[in-house]
Write an enzyme that holds these catalytic residues in place. Sequence first.
Site, PDB file in Angstrom:
ATOM      1  N   TYR A 175       0.854  -1.184   0.000  1.00  0.00           N
ATOM      2  CA  TYR A 175       0.000   0.000   0.000  1.00  0.00           C
ATOM      3  C   TYR A 175       0.898   1.246   0.000  1.00  0.00           C
ATOM      4  O   TYR A 175       2.115   1.141  -0.054  1.00  0.00           O
ATOM      5  CB  TYR A 175      -0.961  -0.037   1.173  1.00  0.00           C
ATOM      6  CG  TYR A 175      -1.998  -1.134   1.045  1.00  0.00           C
ATOM      7  CD1 TYR A 175      -2.926  -1.121  -0.003  1.00  0.00           C
ATOM      8  CD2 TYR A 175      -2.050  -2.194   1.950  1.00  0.00           C
ATOM      9  CE1 TYR A 175      -3.864  -2.133  -0.147  1.00  0.00           C
ATOM     10  CE2 TYR A 175      -2.991  -3.212   1.814  1.00  0.00           C
ATOM     11  CZ  TYR A 175      -3.896  -3.178   0.761  1.00  0.00           C
ATOM     12  OH  TYR A 175      -4.815  -4.177   0.620  1.00  0.00           O
ATOM     13  N   CYS A 346      -7.063 -22.459   2.862  1.00  0.00           N
ATOM     14  CA  CYS A 346      -7.438 -22.726   1.471  1.00  0.00           C
ATOM     15  C   CYS A 346      -7.573 -21.441   0.656  1.00  0.00           C
ATOM     16  O   CYS A 346      -7.443 -21.461  -0.567  1.00  0.00           O
ATOM     17  CB  CYS A 346      -8.739 -23.517   1.420  1.00  0.00           C
ATOM     18  SG  CYS A 346     -10.169 -22.614   2.079  1.00  0.00           S
TER      19      CYS A 346
END
Length: 404
Positions: A175, A346
């Site tokens: 950022y 996941c």
Amino acid sequence: MKNDYPHIFSPLTVKNMTIKNRIVMMPMGTNYGEQNGEMSFLHINYYEQRAKGGTGLIIVENASIDSPQGSNGTTQLRIDHDNYLPRLFKFCENIHRYGTKIAIQINHAGASAVSSRINMQPVSASDVPSKEGGEIPRPLSKDEILHIVKKYGEAAKRAQTAGFDAVEIHAGHSYLISQFLSPITNKRTDEFGGSVENRTRFCRMVIDEVRKQVGPFFPIMLRLSADELMEGGNTLEDTLEYLDYLQEEVDIFDVSCGLNGSIQYQIDANYLPDGWRSYMAKAVREKFNKPCISMGNARDPKVAERILADGDADLIGMGRGLIADPAWVNKVATGHECDLRKCISCNVGCAGNRPIRCTVNPSVLEGDVYKKKHVNKNCNVVVIGGGTAKEHRKTSASSIRISS
């Protein structure tokens, strides 16, 4: 409460904030926000479940300090105007009922913004994309930098007014502040580029402005990519050097790692072991003697306890683990570890531009609602398939290297 984990369940006081235990919910984008950037009641339900579950400190996902230029995500929170205060105030009231402390992360996306969403060219330290194949940003002028510094301070003051217990400045993960700190993205030749002192100047100005706005007793947290894990980027040793210019007004270091180009370490891949990043927090803690948050696949309470007991960190950050099980803290506290619903890393439902979901927790917003449902008559049940599973592989932190 069981006493198997005395370090996890000891309080920590920083400035005027006392956290009841050492578990911190990390800021993760939810895409639950209203279209205008206001906090929604979905947000309140989501975070309230984690507070109800015993979490000591919740860091709310990054809120934009200057929209549309600095925004990222599809429905990101905003904190750049006073009209966002009422809903944030209501949120803080609700969360505080559970004895949980709350911080909010304030941020400017810089080159990580997408022009099709903000309707303008993204900005940055230089004209270097924040990731391979990303949009070319426009370098900020000095006057624009000074404007953004003021916006950070104003946002922090709003957070304090709304009832937050602390504010976190995002200086990592590709950022805007990270784009000034990293030699990969900062190619400036003025007082904001080149030397370590110059590359830290923007961040230092932001921290100083925030402190000016919130006063001496309100905790300031700084999230950083301690090792960017990219060739040509800041190493852990480089970070320890540049923090000399930033550390004075920082009360807690939130020690993360990685940039957009090394996101498998920023959002931990499932082959990385529990607590693998703790050596980074340890290095920052040992040099500056300030509280540090360590994170990284923190699923096993025994690993969390060991990191705290060994002095590697003062707080344990959990992101996806508290999406998977909002009651993680209470279950560990009451000896119900066997009931923990552990994150499997996941990244299917909790990463992307949709409202977050979880493959192991169908009730992200509602909590354990299944416990209220009862079978009223005998019936036959067929289970088809084995469900989600993962292979556990041992990987040492020392084996993680970036090849040249």
